[in-house]
Motif scaffolding. Structure first.
Motif, short mmCIF file in Angstrom:
data_model
loop_
_atom_site.label_atom_id
_atom_site.label_comp_id
_atom_site.label_asym_id
_atom_site.label_seq_id
_atom_site.Cartn_x
_atom_site.Cartn_y
_atom_site.Cartn_z
N MET A 1 0.83 -1.20 0.00
CA MET A 1 0.00 0.00 0.00
C MET A 1 0.86 1.25 0.00
N GLU A 2 1.95 1.24 0.77
CA GLU A 2 2.81 2.41 0.82
C GLU A 2 3.53 2.62 -0.51
N VAL A 3 3.97 1.52 -1.13
CA VAL A 3 4.64 1.63 -2.42
C VAL A 3 3.66 2.15 -3.48
N ILE A 4 2.44 1.62 -3.46
CA ILE A 4 1.42 2.07 -4.43
C ILE A 4 1.13 3.55 -4.23
N ARG A 5 1.02 3.97 -2.97
CA ARG A 5 0.75 5.38 -2.69
C ARG A 5 1.87 6.27 -3.25
N SER A 6 3.12 5.83 -3.06
CA SER A 6 4.26 6.60 -3.58
C SER A 6 4.22 6.68 -5.10
N ARG A 7 3.88 5.58 -5.74
CA ARG A 7 3.85 5.57 -7.21
C ARG A 7 2.76 6.50 -7.74
N ILE A 8 1.57 6.44 -7.11
CA ILE A 8 0.48 7.30 -7.58
C ILE A 8 0.81 8.77 -7.32
N ASP A 9 1.43 9.06 -6.18
CA ASP A 9 1.83 10.44 -5.90
C ASP A 9 2.81 10.95 -6.95
N GLU A 10 3.67 10.05 -7.44
CA GLU A 10 4.63 10.46 -8.49
C GLU A 10 3.91 10.85 -9.77
N LEU A 11 2.71 10.29 -9.99
CA LEU A 11 1.96 10.62 -11.20
C LEU A 11 1.30 11.98 -11.12
N GLY A 12 1.22 12.55 -9.90
CA GLY A 12 0.65 13.88 -9.73
C GLY A 12 -0.87 13.89 -9.68
N THR A 13 -1.51 12.74 -9.46
CA THR A 13 -2.97 12.71 -9.35
C THR A 13 -3.41 13.16 -7.97
N THR A 14 -4.66 13.55 -7.87
CA THR A 14 -5.17 14.06 -6.59
C THR A 14 -6.20 13.11 -6.01
N GLU A 15 -6.27 13.09 -4.70
CA GLU A 15 -7.30 12.36 -3.94
C GLU A 15 -7.42 10.87 -4.31
N PRO A 16 -6.28 10.15 -4.44
CA PRO A 16 -6.43 8.70 -4.64
C PRO A 16 -6.93 8.04 -3.37
N THR A 17 -7.67 6.96 -3.52
CA THR A 17 -8.14 6.17 -2.38
C THR A 17 -7.45 4.81 -2.43
N ILE A 18 -6.71 4.50 -1.38
CA ILE A 18 -5.98 3.23 -1.30
C ILE A 18 -6.36 2.58 0.02
N GLN A 19 -7.09 1.47 -0.05
CA GLN A 19 -7.61 0.83 1.15
C GLN A 19 -7.31 -0.65 1.13
N ARG A 20 -7.07 -1.16 2.32
CA ARG A 20 -6.89 -2.60 2.48
C ARG A 20 -8.25 -3.29 2.44
N GLN A 21 -8.35 -4.40 1.75
CA GLN A 21 -9.58 -5.19 1.70
C GLN A 21 -9.24 -6.62 2.11
N GLY A 22 -9.56 -6.94 3.37
CA GLY A 22 -9.21 -8.26 3.87
C GLY A 22 -7.72 -8.37 4.13
N ASP A 23 -7.22 -9.59 4.12
CA ASP A 23 -5.82 -9.84 4.43
C ASP A 23 -4.92 -9.80 3.21
N THR A 24 -5.47 -9.98 2.02
CA THR A 24 -4.61 -10.18 0.86
C THR A 24 -4.92 -9.26 -0.31
N ARG A 25 -5.75 -8.22 -0.09
CA ARG A 25 -6.14 -7.39 -1.22
C ARG A 25 -6.01 -5.90 -0.92
N VAL A 26 -5.83 -5.14 -1.99
CA VAL A 26 -5.73 -3.68 -1.89
C VAL A 26 -6.67 -3.08 -2.94
N MET A 27 -7.49 -2.14 -2.50
CA MET A 27 -8.39 -1.44 -3.41
C MET A 27 -7.80 -0.06 -3.71
N VAL A 28 -7.69 0.26 -5.00
CA VAL A 28 -7.13 1.54 -5.44
C VAL A 28 -8.14 2.24 -6.33
N GLN A 29 -8.48 3.48 -5.97
CA GLN A 29 -9.35 4.31 -6.80
C GLN A 29 -8.65 5.62 -7.08
#
Length: 853
Positions: A168-196
């Motif tokens: 999740m932290e790596v994904i957040r860093s990558r999306i921040d590098e793209l310059g997008t605003t207000e991404p939603t990154i949430q854990r879903q259960g033990d093995t999944r990550v939801m990205v909007q």
């Protein structure tokens, strides 16, 4: 009717706070920025279906994690045995059992080897409970004397859980590098990550950037032998064969000479001499020293730069590289070099992530959805508000003011929570408009009955609010149960619908009772009427005596036939299941410049060899929905299929507006979860009604509700409407609406059982239904006034949902009025005699807390 100063303060405070919190969301951006700092900033976020963007559900690939961990463990075991202790060994991997088998060349060293490998034990801490850990490894011995190291199930699960948090932290860093605003990154259960990512329309690029592991390693190339020779003669110890980007293969040492974790920077660059895009990189101090030593020792040797187990380039070291920087060259374009630099700067994902669900919405479709939802909401509001004034005159104005405040409070609560408003969420608000009126109708009808029984206007007003309150609580809580189950069992837009529906139920409890009573109090003190002239219009006149019990046999027989038809259709014809339940990809396209030709689209896609492809009209004449079955190659094959469809239609002026892809694994889970959600809702409501009423009422309520669900689900089968996640939401909401009607009738039956003890039960049930039929007809009509605009103006995405809601609400009224009573009699409901009442009173006295038992 006594209004304390505190109560007045609470009402005014809530109303003003609600307006202040909700209002900024409806102002232009420029006005929002100019607002004073002490005013709350808008916290309401539009969902992807309203503003466009991409939604990805990523799952950690357990197979790759276990495989990588076994590979690392094998290297560590060889190092600790052979290098550190001089113990000869042969290590083999049993992937099926997640086990390493160690055969010692000298069995007499077994005790020493056991001690050495037990030092590899790793305790993994639970990320939620500090200090709590599980052993990752278990050690044993086979029957033929080989030592074993096995990854424990708890260890695998804990490693996957911790890797999700790191990912999740790596994904957040990558999306921040793209310059997008207000991404939603949430854990879903033990093995999944939801990205909007709202507003990011290039879903293909987003998937590549997010899901690529980007594990960069440097390995020395094994000298003097090619990969083909090694494969023919047997791999030298400590080597491996990896594919290269140019289509060949390389024989490399397994040991990582230096890893990408030592990188501190990576930037796209351009090699002026060769005229190609490259990626320049820079190591930290420790990495620079290691890289300098490595290149100094291996001048004239080849070393490989490996990205995600693929050799990008394998140049010869011409001279020591001591500056701590270098460049990666390969078959890059300018865009791919930039994306690789983004990945390397953000760091490698600790595990492979598979895209198991994808939803992409074009911004123009989002704007259309907003317009559709706004239109439906405005039309529904005008119709409901106008009808309340026609039906109740001034009293309808009181109810409308409460209703308007109710809507304001919903938006205020959504804004305060920072919740996401989706198109189904708008449907939830519109549905709340219809249901919120129900509480006022209950109160007003009770006032009319109390006045007709001879009470003064003030007594009638007091009795109306007091006696209707219990029924209002029961009817609202049954709907709230369905909303809660929807929230915890649903996902994405369904949760948005559940949030708005749940908030609407809670706010309507406040406004319909407290705010309405406040207005009535002010009016009464000023006017002091001698008679309450509450109702101006009604569908059914007072004194109606419809013999419901006499016609019940015919009606129940008809219901049994219709139920059997619904069940038979479900088993024989089946359902038009959406991709939520069968997996695959849905692509909504729009023809530019005129109506779409469905036959042409079907012909263009027929030769793509993608398996079953369904093409159908969707919404406006320009829109077409293409459904492609799940491809055998998994997620990557599904992406290729989408690209093929896009390329095939691009030449005929078709633009892609929405893409939804769901893997077979997730579709099975969604189908199971939806079934469980319906069962849980029914059980919870059964327990609640059993607690509030008697067991006969609970069983009758669940029976009539089950009848309504079967009829509604049968509608999907008979008409061929798509059955998807929104359909589950419709079914669960119908549970609440159907029970709302049943609870109101049951509450009146229970009241009359105490009042008319000598009356035969069928007559008593007829009386109860006739007393509540006015309220039922009025609330059902207002509910239809709210639902029909959703059907006609809410857009194609909500069409099947709103049609099912409309049909189900009518069936729910029918079953609550006509079917519920005979079922109560068949379940053995009886009137209590005086002796029964005395016995209940004695039990109540003996109860320790004085409550009835």
């Amino acid at each position: 009717m006594n209004q304390s100063p505190f109560r007045v303060f609470v009402i005014l405070f809530v109303a003003i706070a609600g307006i202040l919190l909700a209002a900024p969301n409806f102002l232009p951006k420029s006005v929002q920025e100019a607002l004073p700092g002490w005013l709350p900033q808008p916290g309401l976020v539009l969902g992807l279906d309203l503003q466009g963007g991409s939604h990805l559900l990523l799952g950690v690939n357990q197979e790759s994690i276990v495989s990588q961990r076994l590979s690392d463990l094998r290297r560590d075991a060889r190092n600790v045995l052979a290098t550190q202790n001089g113990i000869g060994n042969i290590i083999t991997t049993d992937v099926a059992r997640n086990t390493l088998n160690i055969e010692l060349t000298d069995p007499s060293q077994k005790a020493q080897a056991e001690t050495a490998i037990r030092g590899l034990q790793n305790t993994l801490s639970d990320f939620m409970f500090s200090g709590v850990g599980v052993d990752e490894l278990s050690f044993g011995e086979t029957g033929d004397g080989r030592l074993t190291i096995t990854l424990t199930p708890d260890g695998i699960n804990q490693r996957m859980s911790s890797l999700v948090a790191q990912s999740m932290e790596v994904i957040r860093s990558r999306i921040d590098e793209l310059g997008t605003t207000e991404p939603t990154i949430q854990r879903q259960g033990d093995t999944r990550v939801m990205v909007q990512v709202p507003g990011f329309g290039d879903s293909e690029r987003l998937k590549n950037i997010i899901s690529q592991t980007a594990r960069l390693t440097f390995h020395m190339v094994y000298p003097g032998m090619t990969a083909d020779q090694a494969e023919a003669q047997g791999l030298p110890a400590g080597t491996m064969i990896l594919p290269s980007q140019d289509g060949g293969r390389e024989l490399l040492y397994e040991d990582v000479a230096i890893g990408g974790e030592s990188l501190v920077d990576a930037q796209p660059a351009y090699d002026q001499q060769r005229g190609i895009p490259v990626v320049s990189f820079k190591f930290d101090t420790r990495g620079a020293i290691t890289f300098g030593e490595l290149t100094s020792r291996n001048v004239n040797q080849r070393f490989a730069i490996v990205l995600d187990n693929t050799v990008i380039t394998a140049p010869v070291i011409q001279q020591p590289i001591t500056g701590g920087s270098g460049q990666i060259s390969g078959s890059f374009t300018t865009a791919s070099a930039n994306d690789l630099a983004v990945l390397l700067r953000a760091g490698a994902l600790p595990a492979s992530l598979d895209v198991i669900e994808e939803r992409t919405v074009d911004a123009s479709l989002g704007a259309d959805s907003i317009q559709a939802g706004f239109t439906a909401g405005v039309v529904a509001s005008i119709l409901v508000l106008a009808f309340m004034v026609v039906a109740y005159g001034l009293w309808g104005v009181f109810a409308n003011i409460s209703l308007i405040l109710n809507i304001i409070l919903i938006f205020a609560a959504l804004s305060t929570l920072g919740a996401t408003l989706t198109l189904p969420g708008i449907a939830g608000i519109v549905l709340t408009i219809g249901m919120a009126v129900d509480a006022n109708v209950l109160i007003y009808e009770r006032m009319r009955e109390e006045q007709a029984s001879g009470k003064s206007p003030l007594q009638a007003i007091n009795a109306g609010f007091q006696r209707a309150w219990g029924t209002i609580i029961d009817s609202h809580l049954t709907q709230l149960v369905a909303a809660v189950v929807l929230y915890f069992m649903g996902s994405g837009p369904i949760q948005g619908f559940a949030v708005t529906l749940g908030l609407g139920i809670l706010t309507s409890l406040f406004t319909a009772y407290t705010v309405t009573s406040f207005q009535v109090n002010l009016w009464y003190k000023r006017v002091r009427p001698k008679k309450l002239n509450i109702q101006k219009f009604r569908f059914i006149p007072d004194g109606t005596k419809i013999p419901f019990m006499k016609i019940s046999r015919v009606v129940i027989a008809l219901s049994i036939v219709m139920t059997l038809v619904s069940i038979g259709s479900a088993f024989t014809k089946g359902f038009n299941l959406g991709i939520d339940f069968v997996g695959g990809t849905a692509i909504e396209v729009q023809h530019v410049g005129g109506p779409a030709d469905v036959g042409q689209v079907r012909e263009l896609l027929g030769g793509l060899d993608l398996g079953e492809i369904q093409v159908q009209g969707f919404g406006t004449p320009q829109d077409v929905l293409v459904r492609v079955q799940a491809q055998e190659g998994g997620q990557s094959a599904d992406q290729v299929a989408v690209q093929q469809v896009q390329e095939a239609l691009a030449g005929e002026n078709y633009e892609v507006r929405r893409v939804e892809a769901v893997s077979g694994t997730v579709s099975g889970e969604l189908a199971w979860t939806g079934t469980i959600a319906v069962i849980i809702a029914l059980v919870c409501i059964l327990i609640y009604i059993w607690f509030r009423f008697e067991w006969q009422f609970a069983l009758a309520a669940v029976t009539t509700t089950s009848h309504d669900l079967i009829m509604t689900i049968g509608l999907f089968s008979l008409t061929g409407m798509e059955f998807n996640l929104s359909s589950i939401a419709a079914v669960l909401t119908l549970v609440g609406i159907s029970l709302n009607e049943t609870v109101v009738v049951s509450d009146r039956i229970r009241e009359n059982l105490r009042k008319h003890r000598k009356m035969p039960l069928p007559e008593l049930i007829d009386l109860s239904i006739n007393q509540t039929i006015v309220r039922t007809s009025l609330t059902q009509f207002t509910l239809l006034l709210a639902l029909l605009p959703l059907v006609f103006f809410g857009g194609e995405a909500l069409r099947s949902f709103t049609i099912a809601m409309t049909f189900g609400s009518i069936v729910g009224m029918y079953s609550s009025v006509i079917i519920n009573g005979p079922i109560l009699i068949n379940f053995g409901l009886k009137q209590k005699t005086d002796d029964d009442e005395k016995a209940d009173a004695e039990k109540k006295k003996r109860s320790p807390d004085g409550a009835s038992v």
